[in-house]
Motif scaffolding. Sequence first.
Motif, PDB file in Angstrom:
ATOM      1  N   UNK A 225       0.725  -1.340   0.081  1.00 44.35           N
ATOM      2  CA  UNK A 225      -0.115   0.017   0.032  1.00 44.35           C
ATOM      3  C   UNK A 225       0.839   1.314  -0.204  1.00 44.35           C
ATOM      4  N   UNK A 226       1.864   1.406   0.804  1.00 43.58           N
ATOM      5  CA  UNK A 226       3.033   2.418   0.905  1.00 43.58           C
ATOM      6  C   UNK A 226       3.544   2.637  -0.481  1.00 43.58           C
ATOM      7  N   UNK A 227       3.820   1.606  -1.152  1.00 50.89           N
ATOM      8  CA  UNK A 227       4.404   1.922  -2.744  1.00 50.89           C
ATOM      9  C   UNK A 227       3.307   2.451  -3.576  1.00 50.89           C
ATOM     10  N   UNK A 228       2.180   2.144  -3.348  1.00 50.08           N
ATOM     11  CA  UNK A 228       1.090   2.649  -4.166  1.00 50.08           C
ATOM     12  C   UNK A 228       1.015   4.284  -3.875  1.00 50.08           C
TER      13      UNK A 228
ATOM     14  N   UNK B 212       0.385  12.180  -0.852  1.00 48.38           N
ATOM     15  CA  UNK B 212      -0.277  12.190   0.567  1.00 48.38           C
ATOM     16  C   UNK B 212      -0.957  10.846   0.534  1.00 48.38           C
ATOM     17  N   UNK B 213      -1.283  10.339   1.748  1.00 51.92           N
ATOM     18  CA  UNK B 213      -0.789  10.964   3.337  1.00 51.92           C
ATOM     19  C   UNK B 213       0.521  10.544   3.658  1.00 51.92           C
ATOM     20  N   UNK B 214       0.694  10.771   4.946  1.00 50.15           N
ATOM     21  CA  UNK B 214       2.056  10.612   5.452  1.00 50.15           C
ATOM     22  C   UNK B 214       1.694   9.103   6.149  1.00 50.15           C
ATOM     23  N   UNK B 215       2.926   8.457   6.320  1.00 52.01           N
ATOM     24  CA  UNK B 215       2.682   7.100   6.971  1.00 52.01           C
ATOM     25  C   UNK B 215       3.505   7.082   8.065  1.00 52.01           C
ATOM     26  N   UNK B 216       2.950   6.087   9.101  1.00 58.39           N
ATOM     27  CA  UNK B 216       3.832   5.754  10.287  1.00 58.39           C
ATOM     28  C   UNK B 216       3.442   4.202  10.190  1.00 58.39           C
ATOM     29  N   UNK B 217       4.470   3.385   9.962  1.00 57.49           N
ATOM     30  CA  UNK B 217       4.365   1.983  10.377  1.00 57.49           C
ATOM     31  C   UNK B 217       4.187   1.601  11.620  1.00 57.49           C
ATOM     32  N   UNK B 218       3.344   0.795  11.932  1.00 61.28           N
ATOM     33  CA  UNK B 218       3.197   0.135  13.097  1.00 61.28           C
ATOM     34  C   UNK B 218       3.205  -1.465  13.199  1.00 61.28           C
ATOM     35  N   UNK B 219       4.292  -2.081  13.526  1.00 65.39           N
ATOM     36  CA  UNK B 219       4.516  -3.466  13.137  1.00 65.39           C
ATOM     37  C   UNK B 219       5.179  -4.220  14.436  1.00 65.39           C
TER      38      UNK B 219
ATOM     39  N   UNK C 174      12.462  -6.716  11.208  1.00 61.95           N
ATOM     40  CA  UNK C 174      13.218  -6.849   9.981  1.00 61.95           C
ATOM     41  C   UNK C 174      12.579  -5.808   8.590  1.00 61.95           C
ATOM     42  N   UNK C 175      11.509  -5.439   8.745  1.00 63.73           N
ATOM     43  CA  UNK C 175      10.939  -4.667   7.638  1.00 63.73           C
ATOM     44  C   UNK C 175      11.557  -3.107   7.518  1.00 63.73           C
ATOM     45  N   UNK C 176      12.331  -2.950   8.709  1.00 62.23           N
ATOM     46  CA  UNK C 176      12.511  -1.314   8.984  1.00 62.23           C
ATOM     47  C   UNK C 176      13.269  -0.733   7.733  1.00 62.23           C
ATOM     48  N   UNK C 177      14.244  -1.527   7.339  1.00 61.58           N
ATOM     49  CA  UNK C 177      15.078  -1.015   5.995  1.00 61.58           C
ATOM     50  C   UNK C 177      14.192  -0.580   4.770  1.00 61.58           C
ATOM     51  N   UNK C 178      13.357  -1.525   4.538  1.00 59.66           N
ATOM     52  CA  UNK C 178      12.542  -1.376   3.535  1.00 59.66           C
ATOM     53  C   UNK C 178      11.343  -0.276   3.568  1.00 59.66           C
ATOM     54  N   UNK C 179      10.893  -0.184   4.735  1.00 64.27           N
ATOM     55  CA  UNK C 179      10.090   0.775   5.273  1.00 64.27           C
ATOM     56  C   UNK C 179      10.562   2.033   5.145  1.00 64.27           C
ATOM     57  N   UNK C 180      11.674   2.369   5.530  1.00 68.60           N
ATOM     58  CA  UNK C 180      12.421   3.572   5.558  1.00 68.60           C
ATOM     59  C   UNK C 180      12.626   4.315   4.161  1.00 68.60           C
ATOM     60  N   UNK C 181      13.112   3.261   3.221  1.00 66.75           N
ATOM     61  CA  UNK C 181      13.327   3.294   1.706  1.00 66.75           C
ATOM     62  C   UNK C 181      12.055   3.965   1.233  1.00 66.75           C
ATOM     63  N   UNK C 182      10.926   3.635   1.564  1.00 70.51           N
ATOM     64  CA  UNK C 182       9.747   4.337   1.168  1.00 70.51           C
ATOM     65  C   UNK C 182       9.359   5.756   1.470  1.00 70.51           C
ATOM     66  N   UNK C 183      10.362   6.057   2.351  1.00 75.72           N
ATOM     67  CA  UNK C 183      10.285   7.878   2.723  1.00 75.72           C
ATOM     68  C   UNK C 183       9.221   7.920   3.724  1.00 75.72           C
ATOM     69  N   UNK C 184       8.810   7.093   4.635  1.00 75.14           N
ATOM     70  CA  UNK C 184       7.847   7.123   5.564  1.00 75.14           C
ATOM     71  C   UNK C 184       8.243   8.037   6.479  1.00 75.14           C
TER      72      UNK C 184
END
Length: 232
Positions: free
Chosen positions: A64-67, A72-79, A83-93
């Motif tokens: 969803x973040x890639x879509x 907008x909107x801004x995203x804060x991952x809650x998990x 292990x997903x942190x690196x990929x998550x931050x690469x999406x500029x969250x």
Amino acid sequence: MNCLIVDDNKIFRLLIKKLISLDTSLILVAECEDAIEAHQQIMENKIDLIFLDILMPGMSGLELAKILEDKPPLIIFTTSIAEHAVEAFSLNVVDFLLKPISASRFLKAIEKAKAIAIRNQNTQEVNFPEFIFIRDSNIVRRVKVIDILYFEAIGDYVKIQLVGNVDYSIHSSLKNIEHKLPQQFFLRIHRSFIISLSKIDGIEGKTLIIDKHLVPVSDSYRANLNKSMKFL
């Protein structure tokens, strides 16, 4: 900030809802069990910030973040999976919160989101033009922004109501228009209406009076409207 919770776990949705209540500037618009439902909410409503789980059935939070990337909107991952942190931050969250989430860590992420939102808004204000150009029935028209009273979604079109009882229709969505408008001047008050704050003449119950036009206000947007108006 209008918020959306996306998590397939009901208990975690409840916990994040309680954390959101710690900051009165946050308005929970909806909560979703999966990313597909969340995407629909984002298309229909003004969502400024998503609290997004990663592992969910159907579509993951990362998908969803890639879509939504660069939009907008801004995203804060809650998990609960670090292990997903690196990929998550690469999406500029905005941030990556590991469950269980402490109140202090949550509020720190919110401050980061607010800072980014202000920076984005300031950039938008600098570039906002005095005029906009619209295509109305294959005719390109120049419209003064100061003359706009409100935008109304009607099917696949949006009506632009101007002063002087003039209106035009364009083939677009209210969501698309909303993200191009500066929030300090225009505000969504209903799923079908965005109004110019400077043109409000009064409020009667759940109805705004704008240059003799009556515009409905929905309960989910009333708090935002109250914050945007300057009461003595």
